[in-house]
Design a protein around this motif. Structure first.
Motif, PDB file in Angstrom:
ATOM      1  N   LEU A 332      13.014  -2.693  -5.172  1.00  0.00           N
ATOM      2  CA  LEU A 332      12.609  -1.738  -4.143  1.00  0.00           C
ATOM      3  C   LEU A 332      11.273  -1.135  -4.548  1.00  0.00           C
ATOM      4  O   LEU A 332      11.120  -0.649  -5.675  1.00  0.00           O
ATOM      5  CB  LEU A 332      13.660  -0.635  -4.001  1.00  0.00           C
ATOM      6  N   ILE A 333      10.291  -1.184  -3.646  1.00  0.00           N
ATOM      7  CA  ILE A 333       8.973  -0.616  -3.944  1.00  0.00           C
ATOM      8  C   ILE A 333       8.594   0.413  -2.881  1.00  0.00           C
ATOM      9  O   ILE A 333       9.047   0.345  -1.747  1.00  0.00           O
ATOM     10  CB  ILE A 333       7.871  -1.701  -4.015  1.00  0.00           C
ATOM     11  N   VAL A 334       7.785   1.392  -3.294  1.00  0.00           N
ATOM     12  CA  VAL A 334       7.167   2.313  -2.339  1.00  0.00           C
ATOM     13  C   VAL A 334       5.663   2.118  -2.430  1.00  0.00           C
ATOM     14  O   VAL A 334       5.138   1.708  -3.461  1.00  0.00           O
ATOM     15  CB  VAL A 334       7.553   3.784  -2.614  1.00  0.00           C
ATOM     16  N   MET A 335       4.975   2.402  -1.338  1.00  0.00           N
ATOM     17  CA  MET A 335       3.526   2.177  -1.272  1.00  0.00           C
ATOM     18  C   MET A 335       2.865   3.355  -0.583  1.00  0.00           C
ATOM     19  O   MET A 335       3.502   4.373  -0.310  1.00  0.00           O
ATOM     20  CB  MET A 335       3.259   0.859  -0.527  1.00  0.00           C
ATOM     21  N   GLY A 336       1.572   3.223  -0.305  1.00  0.00           N
ATOM     22  CA  GLY A 336       0.859   4.298   0.369  1.00  0.00           C
ATOM     23  C   GLY A 336       0.841   5.564  -0.468  1.00  0.00           C
ATOM     24  O   GLY A 336       0.806   5.522  -1.697  1.00  0.00           O
ATOM     25  N   SER A 337       0.889   6.730   0.187  1.00  0.00           N
ATOM     26  CA  SER A 337       0.824   8.009  -0.526  1.00  0.00           C
ATOM     27  C   SER A 337       2.006   8.189  -1.471  1.00  0.00           C
ATOM     28  O   SER A 337       1.869   8.780  -2.540  1.00  0.00           O
ATOM     29  CB  SER A 337       0.754   9.170   0.462  1.00  0.00           C
ATOM     30  N   GLU A 338       3.186   7.665  -1.088  1.00  0.00           N
ATOM     31  CA  GLU A 338       4.350   7.769  -1.975  1.00  0.00           C
ATOM     32  C   GLU A 338       4.165   6.871  -3.197  1.00  0.00           C
ATOM     33  O   GLU A 338       4.544   7.232  -4.302  1.00  0.00           O
ATOM     34  CB  GLU A 338       5.633   7.398  -1.229  1.00  0.00           C
ATOM     35  N   GLY A 339       3.566   5.706  -3.001  1.00  0.00           N
ATOM     36  CA  GLY A 339       3.272   4.834  -4.134  1.00  0.00           C
ATOM     37  C   GLY A 339       2.293   5.479  -5.095  1.00  0.00           C
ATOM     38  O   GLY A 339       2.370   5.282  -6.308  1.00  0.00           O
ATOM     39  N   ARG A 340       1.360   6.271  -4.552  1.00  0.00           N
ATOM     40  CA  ARG A 340       0.385   6.971  -5.392  1.00  0.00           C
ATOM     41  C   ARG A 340       0.928   8.292  -5.923  1.00  0.00           C
ATOM     42  O   ARG A 340       0.209   9.022  -6.591  1.00  0.00           O
ATOM     43  CB  ARG A 340      -0.904   7.233  -4.592  1.00  0.00           C
ATOM     44  N   GLN A 341       2.155   8.639  -5.560  1.00  0.00           N
ATOM     45  CA  GLN A 341       2.774   9.914  -5.955  1.00  0.00           C
ATOM     46  C   GLN A 341       1.954  11.086  -5.417  1.00  0.00           C
ATOM     47  O   GLN A 341       1.769  12.095  -6.093  1.00  0.00           O
ATOM     48  CB  GLN A 341       2.914  10.005  -7.476  1.00  0.00           C
ATOM     49  N   GLU A 417      -7.150  -5.629   9.275  1.00  0.00           N
ATOM     50  CA  GLU A 417      -5.701  -5.556   9.060  1.00  0.00           C
ATOM     51  C   GLU A 417      -5.321  -6.073   7.678  1.00  0.00           C
ATOM     52  O   GLU A 417      -4.493  -5.478   6.979  1.00  0.00           O
ATOM     53  CB  GLU A 417      -4.967  -6.368  10.131  1.00  0.00           C
ATOM     54  N   ASN A 418      -5.940  -7.182   7.269  1.00  0.00           N
ATOM     55  CA  ASN A 418      -5.637  -7.732   5.948  1.00  0.00           C
ATOM     56  C   ASN A 418      -6.087  -6.801   4.830  1.00  0.00           C
ATOM     57  O   ASN A 418      -5.408  -6.653   3.813  1.00  0.00           O
ATOM     58  CB  ASN A 418      -6.296  -9.105   5.780  1.00  0.00           C
ATOM     59  N   MET A 419      -7.244  -6.160   5.012  1.00  0.00           N
ATOM     60  CA  MET A 419      -7.725  -5.216   3.998  1.00  0.00           C
ATOM     61  C   MET A 419      -6.798  -4.011   3.895  1.00  0.00           C
ATOM     62  O   MET A 419      -6.528  -3.491   2.803  1.00  0.00           O
ATOM     63  CB  MET A 419      -9.150  -4.748   4.336  1.00  0.00           C
ATOM     64  N   LEU A 420      -6.287  -3.561   5.048  1.00  0.00           N
ATOM     65  CA  LEU A 420      -5.352  -2.437   5.051  1.00  0.00           C
ATOM     66  C   LEU A 420      -4.057  -2.816   4.336  1.00  0.00           C
ATOM     67  O   LEU A 420      -3.548  -2.053   3.507  1.00  0.00           O
ATOM     68  CB  LEU A 420      -5.058  -2.001   6.483  1.00  0.00           C
ATOM     69  N   ASN A 421      -3.514  -3.993   4.638  1.00  0.00           N
ATOM     70  CA  ASN A 421      -2.273  -4.439   4.003  1.00  0.00           C
ATOM     71  C   ASN A 421      -2.435  -4.579   2.486  1.00  0.00           C
ATOM     72  O   ASN A 421      -1.534  -4.243   1.717  1.00  0.00           O
ATOM     73  CB  ASN A 421      -1.817  -5.771   4.598  1.00  0.00           C
ATOM     74  N   LEU A 422      -3.604  -5.067   2.077  1.00  0.00           N
ATOM     75  CA  LEU A 422      -3.845  -5.228   0.649  1.00  0.00           C
ATOM     76  C   LEU A 422      -3.958  -3.870  -0.043  1.00  0.00           C
ATOM     77  O   LEU A 422      -3.424  -3.662  -1.136  1.00  0.00           O
ATOM     78  CB  LEU A 422      -5.111  -6.042   0.412  1.00  0.00           C
ATOM     79  N   ALA A 423      -4.639  -2.928   0.621  1.00  0.00           N
ATOM     80  CA  ALA A 423      -4.762  -1.585   0.055  1.00  0.00           C
ATOM     81  C   ALA A 423      -3.384  -0.954  -0.121  1.00  0.00           C
ATOM     82  O   ALA A 423      -3.113  -0.277  -1.128  1.00  0.00           O
ATOM     83  CB  ALA A 423      -5.632  -0.717   0.957  1.00  0.00           C
ATOM     84  N   ILE A 424      -2.504  -1.171   0.856  1.00  0.00           N
ATOM     85  CA  ILE A 424      -1.134  -0.646   0.779  1.00  0.00           C
ATOM     86  C   ILE A 424      -0.410  -1.246  -0.426  1.00  0.00           C
ATOM     87  O   ILE A 424       0.248  -0.547  -1.191  1.00  0.00           O
ATOM     88  CB  ILE A 424      -0.370  -0.953   2.084  1.00  0.00           C
ATOM     89  N   LEU A 425      -0.554  -2.566  -0.612  1.00  0.00           N
ATOM     90  CA  LEU A 425       0.130  -3.250  -1.712  1.00  0.00           C
ATOM     91  C   LEU A 425      -0.412  -2.850  -3.082  1.00  0.00           C
ATOM     92  O   LEU A 425       0.342  -2.769  -4.060  1.00  0.00           O
ATOM     93  CB  LEU A 425       0.010  -4.762  -1.544  1.00  0.00           C
ATOM     94  N   ILE A 426      -1.703  -2.608  -3.160  1.00  0.00           N
ATOM     95  CA  ILE A 426      -2.299  -2.234  -4.444  1.00  0.00           C
ATOM     96  C   ILE A 426      -1.697  -0.941  -4.980  1.00  0.00           C
ATOM     97  O   ILE A 426      -1.609  -0.728  -6.191  1.00  0.00           O
ATOM     98  CB  ILE A 426      -3.834  -2.132  -4.309  1.00  0.00           C
ATOM     99  N   PHE A 459     -13.763  -5.068   0.058  1.00  0.00           N
ATOM    100  CA  PHE A 459     -12.598  -4.191  -0.034  1.00  0.00           C
ATOM    101  C   PHE A 459     -13.022  -2.730  -0.134  1.00  0.00           C
ATOM    102  O   PHE A 459     -12.378  -1.842   0.450  1.00  0.00           O
ATOM    103  CB  PHE A 459     -11.755  -4.580  -1.258  1.00  0.00           C
ATOM    104  N   ALA A 460     -14.106  -2.460  -0.863  1.00  0.00           N
ATOM    105  CA  ALA A 460     -14.552  -1.076  -1.080  1.00  0.00           C
ATOM    106  C   ALA A 460     -15.289  -0.506   0.127  1.00  0.00           C
ATOM    107  O   ALA A 460     -15.467   0.717   0.228  1.00  0.00           O
ATOM    108  CB  ALA A 460     -15.453  -1.013  -2.315  1.00  0.00           C
ATOM    109  N   LEU A 461     -15.705  -1.353   1.052  1.00  0.00           N
ATOM    110  CA  LEU A 461     -16.542  -0.930   2.177  1.00  0.00           C
ATOM    111  C   LEU A 461     -15.972   0.244   2.982  1.00  0.00           C
ATOM    112  O   LEU A 461     -16.736   1.144   3.382  1.00  0.00           O
ATOM    113  CB  LEU A 461     -16.818  -2.121   3.095  1.00  0.00           C
ATOM    114  N   PRO A 462     -14.666   0.311   3.260  1.00  0.00           N
ATOM    115  CA  PRO A 462     -14.141   1.446   4.041  1.00  0.00           C
ATOM    116  C   PRO A 462     -14.399   2.807   3.410  1.00  0.00           C
ATOM    117  O   PRO A 462     -14.299   3.837   4.105  1.00  0.00           O
ATOM    118  CB  PRO A 462     -12.636   1.150   4.119  1.00  0.00           C
TER     119      PRO A 462
END
Length: 602
Positions: A332-341, A417-426, A459-462
């Motif tokens: 089980l994984i969490v991502m986004g703001s919860e993944g970053r605590q 969309e792909n950049m967003l999904n990757l950022a979420i996974l990172i 990836f850093a462009l946003p």
């Protein structure tokens, strides 16, 4: 851990941060690591002082009553060392402890007055200090979690009463007579039963104290504390307007709830046996956040508090809802703001499930678990993710191999969309299950991105996509229309720092997901200098604090919390600080632009 790591850890543990470097070195030179399984007794207490690196410990008296809880970065037990405590300390879960000889502790206490004051304060002094220094104690008794009363008839045997006390994990027993009530505490059981060798079949009414001190739900906590100090007691009974006993407020309830340590709520989560019990705890989180914010606790510490409780809740849900095959073959994984605590309020869910490649699962069972898990989170107040980043979505519930294939697609087909999904996974953080699946996925991300300079630039462009809301003259540029006079602090300041730091973190293979910790690592790696790192941390925290304050206000007004800040609600000093923070954001954007040569991409 290296000696440097132990030293850094000790500096984050109060009161060890009060020691000089040479005094810390004296501890480190004599420190041992102890590994204990759940429900093991911590041995040799008078001879050693313990600090918890991982896990939690409960203090129990001779009757088996739970008196206090200790979590990560807590330490114990000075009173045992000086011969004033015979209680046992027992592990609640698997623990890793540091310990050093008690002679070293006593030596440092004699050498360092500030360090000594922490240990030599009595519980009364600590409570008095809390009452005088913390304005949130003008909250009322009804605002905090107190214990339900355990009421037994005076004719019940001591054995039966204590049995119920143990089963319900109560700290005291309310004894009902025909015309009044009495109370039996752990100290009563020690003195009047154990030490007096009283027959446990005798009536519990024989040993009860009928001099009950009570308060009502509307009593200020400050007054409740003063009452305890005045009568030299550790608890007061709570009576309603009809003079009926509705609860017991213990000294330990106040000390643990208001010491800003998450382990008390965390242990409540551990004890929960149903989603309904978890909901009671989850619903109390918003009030805890309000109190901590009101008291001036730093926003990043509140984030850590909330994250640790959320993690415990997610783990408990996983253990309640997942069968053995799922627990052993998925992560089980969490991502986004919860993944970053970094999630404080329950804004949305960002979670997923990584399956072992060789997991022969029942599709229907897995789908039912996923639905039940997300529904349970909704019941606990976590809204569904608008982007559908949840394990009910097959895109976020698949095998390790399939996740790797998705990452390969993201890297070789650059779309928003792909950049967003990757950022979420990172930002993924493993919570429960087969943790190595998440670590393998993170390593795959590093292997395919960290040295790919061209991709990293895209990836850093946003980071520079949103304009910082400062005009040419240094004033604020606010919105028009619906949000007239307001600015979006997430787009204008918070996101650029988070995403820019995320980009640098993946380039430098930093496994930390929290933005503040990532910045510290980037400083350690000399990617950014120490002063700039401090500016980024302070600026980010200030903006997050403003957003939290505004969100809490909107919740009080029954409005939907968002990322907008009303500039006119800020003091002149806060306006100046926000302008300085935005200048730091612009400075960081320039750094990212130069580092990744973003001008060539536009």
């Amino acid at each position: 851990m290296s000696i440097a790591d132990i030293k850094l850890f000790l500096k984050t543990c109060y009161p060890f941060e009060l020691l000089t470097d040479s005094q810390l070195n004296e501890i480190i030179d004599n420190t041992e690591i102890v590994y204990l399984k759940p429900n093991q007794t911590v041995l040799n207490l008078p001879d050693f002082y313990y600090i918890i690196l991982k896990g939690s410990v409960v203090e129990k008296d001779l009757a088996g009553n739970e008196l206090n809880y200790f979590g990560e970065k807590d330490s114990f037990d000075y009173l045992s060392i000086i011969g004033q405590n015979e209680n046992q300390f027992i592990t609640v879960e698997e623990c890793i402890l540091y310990r050093f000889p008690s002679t070293i502790l006593l030596k440092l206490i004699s050498e360092n007055p500030d360090f000594a004051r922490y240990f030599k304060k009595s519980t009364k002094e600590k409570l008095s200090s809390i009452a005088s220094e913390n304005p949130y104690l003008f909250s009322k008794v009804k605002d905090i979690k107190y214990q339900k009363p355990l009421i037994v008839e005076s004719s019940s045997s001591i054995y039966e009463a204590v049995k119920k006390m143990t089963e319900e994990k109560a700290l005291s027993i309310i004894v009902k007579y025909s015309d009044t009530y009495g109370i039996v505490t752990d100290s009563d059981l020690r003195k009047k039963v154990i030490l007096s060798k009283k027959n446990v079949e005798d009536p519990i009414g024989d040993i009860a104290n009928k001099n009950i001190i009570s308060v009502n739900p509307d009593t200020f906590l400050f007054d409740a504390i003063i009452t305890m100090i005045k009568h030299n007691i550790k608890r007061v009974v709570i009576k309603d307007e009809n003079n009926q006993i509705i609860g017991v407020l213990n000294e330990v309830d106040i000390l643990t709830q208001y010491s800003n340590q998450p382990q008390f709520l965390a242990l409540q989560v551990e004890r929960a046996k149903s989603v309904e019990e978890l909901k009671v705890i989850s619903d109390s989180m918003i009030n805890t956040v309000k109190l901590l914010h009101k008291e001036g606790i730093r926003t990043r510490h509140i984030m850590k508090f909330v994250s640790e409780i959320n993690e415990k809740i997610f783990k408990k849900l996983f253990s309640l809802l997942a069968d053995e095959s799922i627990r052993e073959n998925t992560c089980l994984i969490v991502m986004g703001s919860e993944g970053r605590q970094e999630q404080i309020l329950k804004t949305d869910q960002d979670n997923g499930l990584i399956l072992s490649d060789n997991f022969e699962f029942d599709k229907e069972v897995l789908e039912n678990f996923s639905k039940n898990f997300i529904e349970a989170l909704k019941t606990l107040g976590y809204p569904e993710c608008k982007g559908n980043v949840m394990l009910t979505n097959p895109q976020w519930r698949k095998t390790l191999k399939e996740f790797k294939e998705s990452i390969f697609e993201y890297i070789n087909n650059i779309t928003p969309e792909n950049m967003l999904n990757l950022a979420i996974l990172i930002d993924l953080r493993p919570i429960e299950g087969k943790i190595e699946l998440a670590e393998k996925l993170r390593e795959y991300i590093f292997e395919n991105i960290s040295d790919n300079k061209t991709f990293l630039s895209w990836f850093a462009l946003p980071t520079i996509n949103f304009k910082t809301p400062l005009n040419f003259f240094g004033g604020f540029e606010t919105e028009k229309g619906e949000h007239k006079g307001e600015l979006d602090i997430k787009k204008g300041g918070i996101f650029p720092i988070i995403h820019g730091v995320r980009s640098l973190a993946v380039e430098n293979r930093i496994t930390q997901t929290n933005t503040f910790n990532r910045i510290k690592e980037l400083v350690n790696l000399n990617v950014i200098n120490k002063d700039f790192g401090r500016e980024l941390i302070e600026s980010l925290e200030f903006m997050l604090t403003l957003r939290l304050r505004e969100r809490l206000k909107k919740i009080e007004m029954k409005k939907q919390p968002d990322d907008y800040i009303n500039v006119n609600s800020l003091t002149n000093y806060e306006k100046d600080l926000l302008k300085e923070s935005f200048k730091v954001v612009n400075k960081f954007k320039d750094f990212i632009t130069n580092h990744y040569k973003l001008n060539y991409l536009r």
